[in-house]
Design an enzyme around this catalytic site. Structure first.
Site, PDB file in Angstrom:
ATOM      1  CB  SER A   1      31.154 -21.412  45.932  1.00 15.99           C
ATOM      2  OG  SER A   1      31.632 -20.124  45.563  1.00 15.99           O
ATOM      3  NE  ARG A   2      36.596 -17.707  47.034  1.00 14.63           N
ATOM      4  CZ  ARG A   2      37.279 -16.681  46.557  1.00 14.63           C
ATOM      5  NH1 ARG A   2      36.762 -15.936  45.589  1.00 14.63           N
ATOM      6  NH2 ARG A   2      38.455 -16.375  47.039  1.00 14.63           N
TER       7      ARG A   2
ATOM      8  CE1 TYR B   1      32.898  -6.786  52.789  1.00 14.54           C
ATOM      9  CE2 TYR B   1      33.860  -5.759  54.735  1.00 14.54           C
ATOM     10  CZ  TYR B   1      33.194  -6.815  54.141  1.00 14.54           C
ATOM     11  OH  TYR B   1      32.809  -7.892  54.907  1.00 14.54           O
TER      12      TYR B   1
END
Length: 253
Positions: free
Chosen positions: A16-17, A160
């Protein structure tokens, strides 16, 4: 180029992004039905699903699911296949990216990052491979890693960066195991891309970032999406276990 993916169904996590949205659009443009996973961006996912259906005539559905929760993954796969057909392409794009120096991270933050970026990727890949083996069909997995898996980050994203290194290793390991069954598993390692995740840093440190990139520009999300679509297609049928460098020359590997 013969991609041969029209009418297939893809599930895109974090669709969605940012890069995920570009991937969904690129796949839909090639005639692929798209399951758009989201966790908190419901309105954006629903709007994107509507847009893809109207613009490209494909089936598209928004699918809520927290990649840190195993049951959410089970439910999301089931809902996707019920709504738009059996999944033949899995794109592991969702990621959590905390910021800060090494000394600031807690054990909980480290573990949550890995629960989304690594464990979630493992579980959803495992479940899709199970289905493909049971159905005796070939499938494609494309993992969206990062140059940080190889180079690290200058702006402090240790959990990350480490999780993306694990994703690269997982790509190779799964690929080697399932290759005899005709299942392809590849990854792409983007460099700097114009997304909301890095918008603030690009506004304040653009010159220093550009100095690291031989092509001297920041990638558009669509440029990464086209690589993902290629890896998900029959045009990349003889590739597996590969992590493609999409860094504008930062790695040149």
């Amino acid at each position: 180029m013969k991609l041969n993916i029209k009418s297939k169904t893809a599930l895109v996590t974090g669709g969605s992004r940012g890069i995920g949205t570009a991937i969904c659009r690129d796949l839909a443009e090639e005639g692929v039905n798209v399951g758009i996973n989201y966790n908190s961006s419901a309105a954006e996912a629903e709007e994107l699903a509507k847009e893809l259906a109207e613009q490209f005539g494909v089936k598209a559905v928004a699918l809520k699911g927290n990649l840190a929760e195993e049951q959410d993954i089970f439910d999301m796969i089931a809902q996707c296949e019920e709504a738009i057909g059996e999944i033949g392409i899995l794109v592991n794009n969702a990621a959590y990216c905390p910021s800060g120096p090494l000394t600031s991270y807690t054990k909980e933050e480290w573990e949550f990052t890995f629960s989304v970026n690594v464990t979630g990727c493992f579980i959803i890949s495992r479940e899709m491979v199970k289905r493909w083996l049971e159905r005796e069909v070939k499938g494609k997995i494309v993992n969206v890693a990062s140059q940080a898996a190889f180079l690290g980050s200058t702006s402090g994203h240790l959990p990350y960066d480490s999780s993306k290194g694990a994703m690269v290793s997982m790509t190779r390991a799964i690929a080697r195991e399932v290759a005899p069954k005709g299942i392809n598993v590849n990854a792409v390692a983007p460099g700097l891309v114009k997304t909301e995740m890095v918008k603030k840093n690009l506004e304040t440190k653009l010159d220093s970032y550009l100095a690291r990139i031989p092509l001297y520009r920041i990638a558009e999300p669509e440029e990464i999406a086209s690589i993902v679509t290629f890896l998900a297609s029959d045009a990349a049928a003889y590739m597996t276990g590969t992590t493609l460098d999409a860094t504008g020359g930062m790695m040149m590997r």
